[in-house]
Scaffold this active site. Structure first.
Site, PDB file in Angstrom:
ATOM      1  N   GLY A 156       0.821  -1.201   0.000  1.00  0.00           N
ATOM      2  CA  GLY A 156       0.000   0.000   0.000  1.00  0.00           C
ATOM      3  C   GLY A 156       0.852   1.247   0.000  1.00  0.00           C
ATOM      4  O   GLY A 156       2.001   1.229  -0.464  1.00  0.00           O
ATOM      5  N   THR A 210       3.118   4.528   1.084  1.00  0.00           N
ATOM      6  CA  THR A 210       4.280   4.738   1.949  1.00  0.00           C
ATOM      7  C   THR A 210       3.866   5.318   3.295  1.00  0.00           C
ATOM      8  O   THR A 210       4.407   4.935   4.341  1.00  0.00           O
ATOM      9  CB  THR A 210       5.286   5.661   1.249  1.00  0.00           C
ATOM     10  OG1 THR A 210       5.754   5.015   0.060  1.00  0.00           O
ATOM     11  CG2 THR A 210       6.474   5.963   2.147  1.00  0.00           C
ATOM     12  N   GLU A 221       5.737  -3.623   0.576  1.00  0.00           N
ATOM     13  CA  GLU A 221       5.781  -3.163  -0.809  1.00  0.00           C
ATOM     14  C   GLU A 221       4.985  -1.871  -0.858  1.00  0.00           C
ATOM     15  O   GLU A 221       3.758  -1.872  -0.747  1.00  0.00           O
ATOM     16  CB  GLU A 221       5.179  -4.197  -1.761  1.00  0.00           C
ATOM     17  CG  GLU A 221       5.239  -3.758  -3.205  1.00  0.00           C
ATOM     18  CD  GLU A 221       4.290  -4.525  -4.104  1.00  0.00           C
ATOM     19  OE1 GLU A 221       3.854  -3.938  -5.124  1.00  0.00           O
ATOM     20  OE2 GLU A 221       3.967  -5.686  -3.799  1.00  0.00           O
ATOM     21  N   CYS A 237       2.069  -0.031  -9.029  1.00  0.00           N
ATOM     22  CA  CYS A 237       3.219   0.685  -8.476  1.00  0.00           C
ATOM     23  C   CYS A 237       4.468   0.514  -9.327  1.00  0.00           C
ATOM     24  O   CYS A 237       5.453   1.227  -9.134  1.00  0.00           O
ATOM     25  CB  CYS A 237       3.487   0.225  -7.048  1.00  0.00           C
ATOM     26  SG  CYS A 237       3.654  -1.552  -6.893  1.00  0.00           S
TER      27      CYS A 237
END
Length: 486
Positions: A237, A239, A259, A293
């Site tokens: 998800g 940062t 991640e 991402c």
């Protein structure tokens, strides 16, 4: 029956349980209609799921690895046999196209369960050491063995952009190593994760080995992270949320696998095959409406190719069919929600104000319903613009020129993120030279494809740890040294 007409039930300790906090609607982002009703777990139910996983851990961790693997193999077969049913649900929950839902979501999930149904060695010898006589014992040879041990109870908090492949990439290796799991799925599309639990239950996973608790509020995830029964958190998800989880885990020394965000740089050198670069970048930044991402959303182009690459990307973006994810010719579906569409649009407007040129896109396609954003190419960008520095998570790409290789590398590395970068060059030696200087967890050379045995993870604020392939087995295990006199 796990999905009564009034809503989906939670999966706790091997049973389907009514949620204490009621239900909420899951909305199809293409039609804005209700797909189903998801359960809202209470904090107590989340803690009960963690306690159930703790209770199941002892027996599951002692189950022979081949028997654990057999459960995963049967689950893989069940998922594969229900490909259309599960993919239709995934498409409705996420807005992914039919092809993406079948191949990249459900298909990849089945492949990941099958991958970890292959038993790998959990121990390996360590070179012997010859010791001289000392206060601890006699002289002689000391043997040693390194053994992978399960971490314990793993809380898996998953992302909305892939409700099948992402949870499967956590659950399958964690279970293979003998851990037990509590999954907190993304609130936007949790129904698919319950179908995964259904498959594992039918495949013979004992009660408590897998538990699924969903909810719209952040409370469910926070309860799982803070639970004293949880030994490790695996999170995909943002940062910002990852930083909060890391702080909580740090207090109890819980293991973490993160991640997080990405702002991938595609470094296009002046000797690159232009058609290959345009096709690779165009395919990836628009895939799943840019909600990945790993997308190359910062395109850094050596100045001699700049104008032609901008024109090529704009032409590519205009050819993409945007619309109904169920239609066979659709390439770009909606983003996940109205709120997220507004966020993506706000970045395009901000880029305009900062001096970027919207070459194509930037508007809503003329569709009556659905949360659609047209694929957007931004030119005349600089690396200090917010649109070039922050993760937009939509079908938007920023194109930035550079003069020489040194500047290109510097621009690529001038980012808070470092998940997956790309290099295009006809000179393979040059491409490898540049790739090794990029501060990213992975680099693709003249490709946007991935090797699913290669380690995956990020540098900097893109995450902590590595998974995929054998690396995931390391991520979900501790290494124990056993030493004896030879």
């Amino acid at each position: 029956m796990n999905a009564p007409r009034d809503g989906q039930r939670l999966f706790l300790a091997g049973a389907w349980a009514e949620p204490d906090a009621g239900y909420y609607e899951v909305v199809d982002p293409a039609t804005e209609e209700t797909v189903g009703r998801a359960p809202e777990a209470s904090g107590d139910q989340v803690l009960a799921a963690c306690a159930a996983a703790r209770e199941a851990f002892g027996a599951w961790s002692r189950t022979p690895a081949a028997e654990r693997a057999a459960v995963l193999g049967r689950a893989a077969d069940l998922i594969r046999s229900r490909l259309k049913e599960y993919a239709d649900l995934a498409r409705a929950e996420t807005g992914a196209t039919t092809g993406t839902a079948r191949a990249m979501q459900v298909g990849v999930a089945a492949a990941r369960f099958r991958r970890y149904a292959t038993v790998e060695p959990a121990e390996w010898p360590v070179p012997p050491q010859i010791n001289e006589a000392g206060p601890m014992g006699k002289a002689g040879v000391m043997g040693a063995l390194a053994v992978r041990q399960p971490v314990g109870v793993v809380a898996c908090i998953t992302s909305y952009n892939n409700p099948w492949a992402n949870p499967a990439g956590k659950v399958a290796p964690a279970l293979a190593m003998g851990n037990t799991v509590v999954v907190k799925p993304a609130p936007q599309d949790p129904l698919s994760v319950y179908r995964m639990a259904e498959a594992l239950e039918e495949a013979g996973a004992p009660p408590g080995v897998l538990n699924v608790v969903s909810g719209r509020s952040a409370g469910a995830g926070r309860a799982a992270v803070a639970s004293p029964d949880v030994d490790m958190v695996s999170f995909t998800g943002s940062t910002a949320v990852g930083q909060h989880i890391a702080e909580v885990c740090g207090r109890d020394m819980k293991r973490q696998l993160m991640e997080l965000g990405g702002k991938g740089a595609a470094v296009v050198l002046d000797d690159a095959d232009l058609a290959s670069a345009v096709a690779g970048i165009g395919t990836t930044f628009s895939f799943y409406s840019g909600q990945i991402c790993t997308a190359p959303t910062r395109v850094l182009v050596q100045r001699g190719l700049y104008d032609r690459l901008v024109d090529g990307l704009a032409a590519y973006a205009r050819r993409l069919t945007v619309g109904d994810p169920a239609a066979p010719d659709t390439v770009v579906g909606p983003v996940i929600s109205a709120a997220h569409r507004a966020r993506v649009e706000s970045y395009v407007e901000l880029a305009r104000k900062e001096g970027a040129t919207v070459v194509t896109g930037g508007e809503r396609p003329p569709l009556e319903k659905g949360f659609y954003v047209a694929p957007t190419v931004l030119a005349d960008c600089t690396n200090d613009m917010r649109a070039a520095r922050e993760e937009i998570f939509g079908p938007v790409v920023c194109v930035i020129p550079f003069d020489d290789e040194e500047e290109g590398v510097a621009l690529a590395n001038d980012s808070d993120y470092g998940l997956l970068d790309y290099v295009w060059s006809a000179d393979v030696a040059r491409a490898f030279r540049v790739a090794r200087r990029l501060r990213a967890g992975g680099v693709g050379i003249n490709t946007v494809g991935r090797n699913m045995e290669a380690p995956f993870g990020g540098f900097k604020r893109s995450g902590v740890g590595r998974d995929v392939g054998s690396y995931a087995l390391h991520a979900y295990s501790e290494v124990q040294a056993i030493v004896w006199p030879g």
